[in-house]
Design a protein around this motif. Structure first.
Motif, PDB file in Angstrom:
ATOM      1  N   ILE A  83      -9.418  -4.444  -1.534  1.00 57.62           N
ATOM      2  CA  ILE A  83      -9.067  -4.214  -0.130  1.00 57.62           C
ATOM      3  C   ILE A  83     -10.011  -3.214   0.514  1.00 57.62           C
ATOM      4  O   ILE A  83     -10.479  -3.412   1.642  1.00 57.62           O
ATOM      5  N   VAL A  84     -10.308  -2.135  -0.205  1.00 58.10           N
ATOM      6  CA  VAL A  84     -11.223  -1.125   0.339  1.00 58.10           C
ATOM      7  C   VAL A  84     -12.600  -1.741   0.579  1.00 58.10           C
ATOM      8  O   VAL A  84     -13.238  -1.501   1.612  1.00 58.10           O
ATOM      9  N   TYR A  88      -6.101  -1.930  -4.754  1.00 55.32           N
ATOM     10  CA  TYR A  88      -6.840  -1.207  -3.718  1.00 55.32           C
ATOM     11  C   TYR A  88      -8.348  -1.482  -3.737  1.00 55.32           C
ATOM     12  O   TYR A  88      -8.984  -1.483  -2.683  1.00 55.32           O
ATOM     13  N   SER A 137      -6.781  -1.063   8.570  1.00 55.36           N
ATOM     14  CA  SER A 137      -6.683  -1.555   7.188  1.00 55.36           C
ATOM     15  C   SER A 137      -7.564  -0.763   6.226  1.00 55.36           C
ATOM     16  O   SER A 137      -7.109  -0.356   5.152  1.00 55.36           O
ATOM     17  N   CYS A 188      -4.523   5.866   1.177  1.00 54.09           N
ATOM     18  CA  CYS A 188      -3.497   5.698   0.141  1.00 54.09           C
ATOM     19  C   CYS A 188      -4.100   5.876  -1.247  1.00 54.09           C
ATOM     20  O   CYS A 188      -3.502   6.517  -2.126  1.00 54.09           O
ATOM     21  N   PHE A 189      -5.296   5.322  -1.435  1.00 51.22           N
ATOM     22  CA  PHE A 189      -5.955   5.435  -2.736  1.00 51.22           C
ATOM     23  C   PHE A 189      -6.282   6.895  -3.060  1.00 51.22           C
ATOM     24  O   PHE A 189      -6.076   7.342  -4.192  1.00 51.22           O
ATOM     25  N   CYS A 240       0.833  -1.213   0.000  1.00 52.37           N
ATOM     26  CA  CYS A 240       0.000   0.000   0.000  1.00 52.37           C
ATOM     27  C   CYS A 240       0.862   1.255   0.000  1.00 52.37           C
ATOM     28  O   CYS A 240       0.671   2.168  -0.813  1.00 52.37           O
ATOM     29  N   VAL A 284      -2.872  -0.111  -9.334  1.00 56.14           N
ATOM     30  CA  VAL A 284      -3.553   0.483  -8.179  1.00 56.14           C
ATOM     31  C   VAL A 284      -5.009   0.021  -8.106  1.00 56.14           C
ATOM     32  O   VAL A 284      -5.514  -0.346  -7.041  1.00 56.14           O
ATOM     33  N   THR A 285      -5.707   0.015  -9.246  1.00 57.31           N
ATOM     34  CA  THR A 285      -7.106  -0.402  -9.280  1.00 57.31           C
ATOM     35  C   THR A 285      -7.265  -1.859  -8.873  1.00 57.31           C
ATOM     36  O   THR A 285      -8.152  -2.217  -8.099  1.00 57.31           O
ATOM     37  N   ALA A 321      -5.972   1.787   3.374  1.00 53.94           N
ATOM     38  CA  ALA A 321      -6.129   1.564   1.936  1.00 53.94           C
ATOM     39  C   ALA A 321      -6.849   2.732   1.270  1.00 53.94           C
ATOM     40  O   ALA A 321      -6.452   3.199   0.194  1.00 53.94           O
ATOM     41  N   LEU A 322      -7.917   3.232   1.917  1.00 52.07           N
ATOM     42  CA  LEU A 322      -8.681   4.332   1.339  1.00 52.07           C
ATOM     43  C   LEU A 322      -7.841   5.603   1.276  1.00 52.07           C
ATOM     44  O   LEU A 322      -7.852   6.322   0.267  1.00 52.07           O
ATOM     45  N   TYR A 324      -6.411  -9.960  -4.839  1.00 52.18           N
ATOM     46  CA  TYR A 324      -5.333  -9.073  -4.389  1.00 52.18           C
ATOM     47  C   TYR A 324      -4.137  -9.827  -3.812  1.00 52.18           C
ATOM     48  O   TYR A 324      -3.034  -9.291  -3.762  1.00 52.18           O
TER      49      TYR A 324
END
Length: 315
Positions: free
Chosen positions: A255-256, A252, A203, A210-211, A112, A248-249, A207-208, A276
């Motif tokens: 995970i999101v 993430y 988590s 970072c995205f 991430c 990235v798509t 993830a959100l 993932y």
């Protein structure tokens, strides 16, 4: 199970992806092929970057580290899956389960942070090209890489500690193919409200966040690319960014979806986890090499050198 004042779980049962023997054999073949592909592809990228001096740049340095992370991520999850598909014994000891959970979050958290780092590298390269070599010098690149692993370790420690401290007194069946905080917390025989909140904050928000940082970074990058007068320059920059956005798509998105909600299981959770943890590490080498002409040329050169060396030894 051992008995003292209360029954304690000493092992868990991983139910896996399916109980159908034919499907398990099919999954074994698919996972084995992807795992071998992950090993071969990521090792090839790391060796090529190490051998070819023209690839000794920050971009490829970070790509090499991403390959190592992907290889590690797949190794943490896939071998255990292969065992589940072939053997009737689906048990995993308490300590092994907690260790797998820790390393999943350690490597996953590192990835991430590392994807954000790669976006920053592209931001500097495209938005500040004249200062790129000054900003992204060797010392800075090394410190940034170490920081991604340190961030992953802190994330894994803070994610795993609340789960390890939960009391598990049965049932011990995990409806998954791996040990993860989300599924393990459902088996606890005490309130998991605080654990769930920490899980989502750790988590899910990680993830959100970072995205969102990545989206903002690429907003600046795309606005800069649109100002480039050279058509060839725009295409080259877009190609690099498209590669990163694709990764990235894939990474993430699942995970999101999984972690930005309470510990409730859905049928789609296991396929998303496969994506993932197994599919993405397998796809990354193809994504980077197929869309990166410089990397393809370096690999062809490495292949030519290897074949020449083999012919010399054969003669």
């Amino acid at each position: 199970m051992t008995v003292s004042n209360e029954t304690r779980v000493t092992e868990f049962i991983l139910l896996g992806l399916s109980s159908n023997p034919d499907l398990q054999l099919l999954f074994f073949v698919l996972f084995l092929v992807m795992y071998l592909g992950t090993i071969a592809g990521n090792l090839l990228i790391m060796i090529t970057i190490y051998v070819d001096s023209q690839l000794h740049t920050p971009m490829y340095f970070f790509l090499c580290n991403l390959s190592f992370i992907d290889l590690s991520f797949s190794t943490v999850t896939v071998p255990r899956c292969l065992v589940l598909f072939l053997w009737q014994d689906k048990t995993i000891s308490f300590s092994d389960c907690m260790a797998q959970m820790f390393f999943i979050h350690f490597v996953g958290g590192s990835e991430c942070f590392h994807l954000v780092l790669m976006a920053y590298d592209r931001y500097v390269a495209i938005c500040n090209p004249l200062r790129y070599t000054t900003i992204m010098n060797r010392r800075v690149c090394l410190l940034l890489m170490v920081s991604t692993w340190a961030g992953g370790f802190i994330h894994a420690f803070s994610q795993s500690l609340p789960i390890i401290q939960l009391p598990f007194c049965g049932p011990n069946e995990i409806d998954h193919f791996l040990c993860d905080s989300h599924t393990l917390s459902l088996l606890a025989c005490s309130s998991i409200f605080i654990t769930e909140a920490l899980d989502m904050a750790n988590s899910g928000l990680l993830a959100l966040s970072c995205f969102l940082v990545l989206v903002i970074s690429y907003g600046y990058i795309i606005s800069t690319i649109l100002k480039i007068h050279s058509t060839e320059g725009r295409q080259k920059a877009f190609s690099t960014c498209a590669t990163h956005l694709l990764v990235v798509t894939f990474f993430y998105g699942p995970i999101v979806f999984v972690y930005m909600r309470p510990s409730v299981t859905f049928a789609v959770d296991k396929p998303l986890a496969v994506f993932y943890s197994t599919v993405t590490p397998w796809l990354n080498p193809f994504i980077y090499t197929l869309r990166n002409e410089k990397a393809r040329k370096a690999m062809k050169k490495l292949g030519g050198r290897t074949m020449s060396l083999l012919r010399t030894h054969a003669n």
